[in-house]
Design a protein around this motif. Sequence first.
Motif, short mmCIF file in Angstrom:
data_model
loop_
_atom_site.label_atom_id
_atom_site.label_comp_id
_atom_site.label_asym_id
_atom_site.label_seq_id
_atom_site.Cartn_x
_atom_site.Cartn_y
_atom_site.Cartn_z
N TRP A 112 0.73 -2.63 5.65
CA TRP A 112 1.64 -2.74 4.50
C TRP A 112 2.35 -1.42 4.23
CZ3 TRP A 112 0.43 -0.52 -0.49
CH2 TRP A 112 1.26 -0.94 -1.54
N SER A 113 1.58 -0.34 4.15
CA SER A 113 2.20 0.97 3.90
C SER A 113 2.99 1.43 5.13
CB SER A 113 1.14 2.01 3.53
OG SER A 113 0.15 2.12 4.52
N GLY A 114 2.53 1.04 6.30
CA GLY A 114 3.25 1.37 7.53
C GLY A 114 4.64 0.76 7.54
N LEU A 115 4.76 -0.43 6.96
CA LEU A 115 6.08 -1.08 6.88
C LEU A 115 7.03 -0.28 6.00
CD1 LEU A 115 5.15 -4.86 6.59
CD2 LEU A 115 6.49 -3.79 8.40
N PHE A 116 6.49 0.31 4.93
CA PHE A 116 7.32 1.15 4.05
C PHE A 116 7.89 2.32 4.85
CE2 PHE A 116 4.77 0.18 -0.10
CZ PHE A 116 5.17 -1.14 -0.01
N ILE A 117 7.05 2.87 5.74
CA ILE A 117 7.47 4.02 6.53
C ILE A 117 8.47 3.60 7.61
CG2 ILE A 117 6.68 5.87 8.06
CD1 ILE A 117 3.95 5.72 6.59
N ILE A 154 9.86 -4.27 0.63
CA ILE A 154 9.67 -3.09 1.48
C ILE A 154 10.66 -1.96 1.18
CG2 ILE A 154 9.60 -2.29 3.88
CD1 ILE A 154 7.34 -4.24 3.21
N PRO A 155 11.95 -2.25 0.91
CA PRO A 155 12.93 -1.15 0.88
C PRO A 155 12.66 -0.04 -0.14
CG PRO A 155 14.06 -3.24 1.06
CD PRO A 155 12.61 -3.56 0.78
N GLN A 156 13.07 1.16 0.23
CA GLN A 156 13.08 2.34 -0.64
C GLN A 156 11.69 2.76 -1.11
OE1 GLN A 156 15.83 3.91 -0.99
NE2 GLN A 156 17.50 2.46 -0.77
N ARG A 157 10.69 2.62 -0.26
CA ARG A 157 9.34 3.00 -0.68
C ARG A 157 8.68 3.93 0.34
NH1 ARG A 157 6.55 -2.54 -2.82
NH2 ARG A 157 5.08 -1.10 -3.78
N LEU A 158 9.50 4.74 1.01
CA LEU A 158 8.98 5.62 2.07
C LEU A 158 7.89 6.57 1.56
CD1 LEU A 158 8.95 6.99 4.86
CD2 LEU A 158 10.96 8.28 4.17
N ALA A 159 8.18 7.27 0.45
CA ALA A 159 7.23 8.26 -0.07
C ALA A 159 5.92 7.58 -0.45
CB ALA A 159 7.82 8.99 -1.27
N GLU A 160 6.04 6.43 -1.10
CA GLU A 160 4.86 5.67 -1.52
C GLU A 160 4.05 5.24 -0.29
OE1 GLU A 160 5.92 2.09 -3.51
OE2 GLU A 160 3.89 1.73 -4.26
N GLY A 161 4.79 4.76 0.72
CA GLY A 161 4.14 4.31 1.95
C GLY A 161 3.37 5.43 2.62
N MET A 162 3.97 6.61 2.68
CA MET A 162 3.29 7.74 3.31
C MET A 162 2.05 8.13 2.53
SD MET A 162 6.60 10.07 4.37
CE MET A 162 5.91 11.16 5.58
N ALA A 163 2.15 8.11 1.22
CA ALA A 163 1.00 8.50 0.39
C ALA A 163 -0.19 7.55 0.63
CB ALA A 163 1.39 8.52 -1.09
N PHE A 164 0.09 6.25 0.66
CA PHE A 164 -0.97 5.28 0.93
C PHE A 164 -1.49 5.41 2.36
CE2 PHE A 164 0.50 2.72 -2.78
CZ PHE A 164 -0.73 2.47 -3.33
N HIS A 165 -0.57 5.54 3.29
CA HIS A 165 -0.92 5.58 4.71
C HIS A 165 -1.84 6.76 5.01
CE1 HIS A 165 0.22 3.29 8.27
NE2 HIS A 165 0.28 4.41 8.99
N PHE A 166 -1.54 7.91 4.41
CA PHE A 166 -2.30 9.13 4.71
C PHE A 166 -3.58 9.23 3.91
CE2 PHE A 166 2.11 10.94 5.82
CZ PHE A 166 2.07 10.28 7.03
N LEU A 167 -3.81 8.29 3.00
CA LEU A 167 -5.13 8.19 2.38
C LEU A 167 -5.98 7.17 3.17
CD1 LEU A 167 -7.34 8.54 0.30
CD2 LEU A 167 -6.12 7.00 -1.23
N PHE A 168 -5.42 6.01 3.38
CA PHE A 168 -6.21 4.95 4.02
C PHE A 168 -6.47 5.19 5.50
CE2 PHE A 168 -7.24 1.70 0.92
CZ PHE A 168 -6.54 2.18 -0.18
N MET A 169 -5.70 6.11 6.10
CA MET A 169 -5.99 6.46 7.50
C MET A 169 -7.42 7.01 7.62
SD MET A 169 -3.88 10.01 8.11
CE MET A 169 -4.33 11.52 7.27
N TRP A 170 -7.87 7.69 6.57
CA TRP A 170 -9.24 8.24 6.59
C TRP A 170 -10.26 7.12 6.66
CZ3 TRP A 170 -9.94 13.03 7.81
CH2 TRP A 170 -8.98 13.99 7.49
N PHE A 171 -10.07 6.12 5.82
CA PHE A 171 -11.02 4.99 5.79
C PHE A 171 -10.99 4.25 7.12
CE2 PHE A 171 -9.63 5.08 1.15
CZ PHE A 171 -10.63 5.99 0.82
N PHE A 172 -9.80 4.05 7.64
CA PHE A 172 -9.64 3.35 8.92
C PHE A 172 -10.37 4.12 10.03
CE2 PHE A 172 -7.27 2.50 12.88
CZ PHE A 172 -7.41 1.13 12.93
N PHE A 173 -10.18 5.43 10.03
CA PHE A 173 -10.78 6.27 11.07
C PHE A 173 -12.30 6.32 10.93
CE2 PHE A 173 -12.32 10.60 12.16
CZ PHE A 173 -12.17 10.52 13.53
#
Lengths: 242, 263
Positions: free
Chosen positions: A28-33, A63-82
Motif C-alpha cells: 500500500w505504501s509502496g504504491l504511494f511511492i 493513491i495520488p499525492q501521498r509520496l511523503a506519507e508513503g515513504m514514512a510508512f514504508h521505511f517504518l514497516f520495512m523493519w517489521f517485514f525484515f
Amino acid sequence: MKEIKEKHAFLMRWTHWVNFPVLTVMIWSGLFIYWANDAYGISIFGFTLIKFFPEWFYTYFHIPQRLAEGMAFHFLFMWFFFINGLLYIAYTIFSGAWRELVPKRNSFKEAWQVLLHDLHIRKTIPPQKKYNAAQRIAYSAIILMGVGSVITGLAIYKPVQLYWLCWLCGGYHFARIIHFALTIGYVLFFVIHILQVVLAGWNNFRSVVSGFEVIETEPQIRDEKTLTANHAENETNGAKEN
Amino acid sequence: MKPTEQKKIKKPLTIEQKIKRRNFISFGAFFALGGGAAAGWKWLLNSPEENAGITGGTRAPLRRALNKTELFFRNFFSNNHLVKTYPKERAAKTIRVNSLIGIEDDEDFDIKNWKLEVKISQSKSLKIGIEEIKALPKTEIIFDFKCVEGWDQIQHWAGVKLTDFLLHYKLDALVEKNYMGLETPNGEYYIGLERDSVLHPQTILAYEMNGKPITNDHGAPLRLIIPVKYGIKNLKRIGVMSFSDQRPRDYWAEQGYDYYSGL
C-alpha cells in the motif's frame, strides 16, 4: 478414529500471520511511492497492454499525492517485514524445517502432476509429506522473493552507501524494476494462495492457526472398521474433517 | 452428577476435548492478537501530525521512526563510498527541470549583483562573487542524479568541491558544527545537510552543466550538487550559507519528507 497430527510450528504460524498485514502495508505504501514516477507497463510492438497503473486504480485506492506519507510508512514497516522474515528463515534453517520446504530433485516433475491434479485433469496425486511438490516450489519461491525485496529495496534506498548491493541488483534502474515486479508477484501469489486455501478446506486452514490437523486413522481391528468409522462420524455430528 | 468427585480424578482428555481446547486457545489468541494489531494500526493511522517546526507534515510516530532509521543508516555512511561516475557521452543533453521554488518566485533577482553570503557569526558575513569561486580548482562529476520521486538521470556538472571551498575560505572551524544550511537568495527554498554529507568528496558547488554555465532554471549562478542526497537537497541558486549545531530549516522536511534523505 480421530487423531491430532502436528503440522505447523508456532514460529511458522506467527511469522505467517505477522507477514500478512505487514506486507499489505508495504504494498500500500509502496504504491504511494511508485505513483510519483509510475513508469512501468507492458507493451508489445509499441502497443501498451498494461499500464501500471490506470487512473481509475489510483483514484479507487486514493493513491495520488501521498509520496511523503508513503515513504514514512514504508521505511517504518520495512523493519517489521525484515525482522519477521529473518525470524522465519532462521527458524526454518535451525529447526530443520527446511527439509519439508525446499524442493527436492523430483519436485519440479511432481509439481506438474500436482498442477494437473488440481486442474482436475489428472486423477492421482504423487505421495507427499507436509507440503506437496508444487507447494515446496511456491513456498520456497515466496521466501526467496522476500529476500529479493529486501535486497533490491536496500539497493534503491541507499544506492551510494550500499553500492555493492546496487551493483548486485544490476544497477539502480534494474533494482527498482525487480522491486516492483516482486510486488506484482506477491499479489499474484496471494490470489492463487487464497484460492487454494479455500479449496483445501477448514482442516488445512485451521492448521495455520492452531498448528495441527485432525486425521482419521485406520482402526486396529479390521472387522470393526465400518462400525468405528460410523461411530466417529456420529460423534462429531457430521463435521467434516479431511 | 457429582462435580466434586469428578474434579478430584483427573481423567485424560479425550481427542475431542483436546481438539476443542487447542482450537479455543489458538483461535482466541489469534483474534486477540489480530484485534490488537488492528487497534495498533488504527492508532498509527489516526495519530496526530507532529508539531510544525524544523520538520512537519507527517504523523508524529512516523517522524520518530524516520529519525531513528536515519541514525541507523548513518552508520553505513563513509566518505570512501563514492557515487558511480560515467563517461561524458552518457550524460543527458537536456537536463530535467523538476522544480523552480526559490527561482521563479524571485522577480527581483539580478544575477549581476549576486554574491554568496557565508554567515560566519550572528553579525559577520563573508560575501563571495562568482568569479572568485570559478578561480578555485574545478571538479567535474558525471553521475546518476536521483529524484525522491523515483526518476534518475545521468548528468554532467562542474564546480568547486565543497571541501576545497571551505578550506580556501578557512571555514574549517565552522564545519565542525553538525549542520550546514543553504537558502535561495529570497529564502523561499532552503535545506539542511549534516556534516558527513557536506564533507563528502563528491559534493560540489556547481556553476557549469554539460561544460556551459548553468542556466537560470538549473540554479544560476551557483547551485549545490550533492550525489549522496536526493534531488530535493540539491539546492539551486545558493544565496546564503550558514552553519549550526541544530538542524537548519528544510523545505521538504517541513512537508513530511525525511530530513536526512541520504542515498
